[in-house]
Design an enzyme around this catalytic site. Structure first.
Site, PDB file in Angstrom:
ATOM      1  N   ALA A  70      -2.723   1.079  -4.608  1.00 50.89           N
ATOM      2  CA  ALA A  70      -2.249   0.730  -3.071  1.00 50.89           C
ATOM      3  C   ALA A  70      -1.044   2.291  -3.000  1.00 50.89           C
ATOM      4  CB  ALA A  70      -0.850  -0.199  -3.185  1.00 50.89           C
TER       5      ALA A  70
ATOM      6  N   ARG B  53      -1.267  -0.028   8.987  1.00 53.63           N
ATOM      7  CA  ARG B  53      -0.580   0.846   9.971  1.00 53.63           C
ATOM      8  C   ARG B  53      -0.439   2.115   9.650  1.00 53.63           C
ATOM      9  NH1 ARG B  53      -0.268  -0.410  15.198  1.00 53.63           N
ATOM     10  NH2 ARG B  53       1.995   0.168  15.488  1.00 53.63           N
TER      11      ARG B  53
END
Length: 481
Positions: free
Chosen positions: A70, A101
């Protein structure tokens, strides 16, 4: 930060330590002993961390952390807009990291005009027989589909490390065959204690494969800078970069939000690195300082007070021309920002906020909340290190609770006792607190709003906080617990 130590009415070192002791009392002795060093009462005068950090999460205790993959895919590599980013492993991680985002970008036609995800889609047979051949084929197909891409990153997921696939040799050979940079990033999710290691691994791959391989076509100037650790969340880079350019700086590269490979690769030619997210990019700033002699400075562009201080701190490193432009910019925006404060502060003054975000947001956003008259009564990080908490201590009011990688139980317990008017945290906590009847703002990616950086962003931030706290819908909510 003011030289005067700030206090919150009703909060003392004794009350915070009692709250921590009460919270820990439910744990078995072994878990209590492991968690105790990660909870503490802030001491701003010390200027040092009051908690331990960057340790493995206690087994069985729910954590809000992410993994090394991640940190590499979602934070560092994924936002670069002129590359293809390949997730090597099962489809799940690739799918989860797709619609982030962080990937707001202006786009290059035919490459990444919108967020895209490439995955090798591991199946059982790939676990048994290996995925090297599949990766080679994927790289060829990606290059055929997007020939304008400047490079390809390969981000490895957990099974790749477990079975021993050699993505480095595949990337090296494919780079020769396709005549394009292909960067292997060994960021299997099980490595390290959090996504922070993924940042570090990604920085190392930029160091080893990218930095110093390109030159800027334009002539050098004394005002060439790079914006480091800016991920364009909610369009933040599109607020901060124009502000710096208005002050007379040439922002040659943004790392890595809406970033471009060739501009990142030439960053060794800038005169100063301006770092926003210290946790994810301090490694590269230190590398460029040691190898290329480029100084770096950490600045904060949340809220007018911090923006003003940061711009002046930056100007002090340059000549009178820049200093004059910075003062003119501050003079231009001060009345605009004061009008925003005058509009929202009467409704927010004295409100309390608790924060739990990543490895940067709490210490950077505290000043913006305080500009609106709010008080921060608790803060912590999911994956911060000791130097992050060192930087947090002077920003937080005295004796307020600080928590590192808190369990959901701990965070909810603190909120129940301190009764904040707003929780600023990540996606995982959102609906729990809303069911508690506590207003919430998602402070990882601005709850699909933004920007929050710069003068342009402060007005959006103030509006969003006001809407969250003062929405009339809270009068219709009856908390179930």
């Amino acid at each position: 930060m003011s030289d005067k130590i700030r206090k919150v009415e009703g909060i003392t070192k004794e009350s915070t330590e009692a709250l921590i002791a009460e919270t820990l009392a439910v744990y078995p002795e072994k878990a209590k002993k492991k968690r105790a060093p990660h909870l503490g009462a802030n001491d701003p005068a010390s200027g040092s961390a009051c908690v331990k950090s960057n340790k493995k999460t206690v087994p069985g205790v729910m954590s809000a952390r992410g993994c090394a993959y991640a940190g590499a895919k979602g934070v560092v590599w994924g936002p670069i807009r002129d590359m293809v980013h390949v997730s090597h492993g099962p489809v799940g991680c690739g799918w989860y990291s797709w619609g982030t985002r962080r990937n707001m970008m202006s786009g290059i036609t035919g490459v990444t005009s919108f967020p895209m995800q490439f995955t090798s889609d591991f199946q059982e047979k790939d676990i048994v027989y290996g995925g090297d051949k599949k990766l080679k084929t994927l790289l060829e197909e990606a290059h055929d589909l997007f020939p304008l891409a400047k490079g390809i990153s390969v981000l490895s997921e957990c099974p790749v490390g477990l079975i021993g696939d050699d993505i480095n040799s595949v990337a090296k050979q494919s780079a020769k065959d396709l005549d394009i940079p292909i960067i292997p990033c060994n960021c299997e999710g099980f490595r390290g204690v959090s996504q922070s290691l993924g940042h570090h691994i990604s920085n190392d791959t930029i160091r080893d494969f990218i930095i110093g391989t390109r030159e800027y076509p334009e002539p050098e100037s004394p005002y060439d800078i790079a914006l480091i650790g800016e991920y364009n969340i909610g369009g933040d880079a599109w607020s901060t970069k124009p502000l710096l350019e208005e002050c007379g700086f040439n922002v040659k590269a943004v790392w890595t939000g809406d970033g471009e490979l060739e501009k990142i690769a030439a960053t060794h030619k800038v005169k100063l690195n301006v770092i926003h997210c210290y946790r994810s990019m301090n490694y590269m700033c230190k590398v460029m300082e040691e190898k290329y002699g480029i100084p770096w400075v950490e600045l904060n562009f949340f809220g007018p007070t911090k923006i003003r201080n940061s711009l002046r701190q930056l100007a002090a490193l340059f000549d009178d021309t820049i200093k004059a432009k910075v003062e003119a910019v501050i003079a231009k925006y001060d009345p605009i920002m004061q009008a925003v404060i005058d509009e929202y502060k009467p409704r927010l003054d004295g409100k309390k906020v608790m924060l739990l975000v990543g490895g940067l947001r709490p210490r950077h956003t505290i000043g913006a909340y305080e500009d609106l008259g709010m008080e921060c009564v608790g803060s912590g990080y999911e994956f911060a290190h000791t130097d992050d908490y060192d930087r947090t201590a002077p920003e937080m009011p005295d004796a307020t609770v600080v928590y590192d990688d808190p369990a959901e139980y701990e965070f909810e317990k603190f909120a129940g006792a301190l009764k904040p008017d707003l929780i600023g945290s990540g996606i995982k906590e959102k609906y729990v607190f809303q069911k508690m009847g506590v207003p919430f703002r998602q402070m990882h990616s601005w709850d699909y709003s933004g920007p929050y950086h710069g003068y342009k962003g402060f007005e959006v931030f103030a509006r969003d906080v006001d809407m969250a706290i003062n929405s009339p819908t809270w009068q219709l909510v009856k908390a179930p617990f």
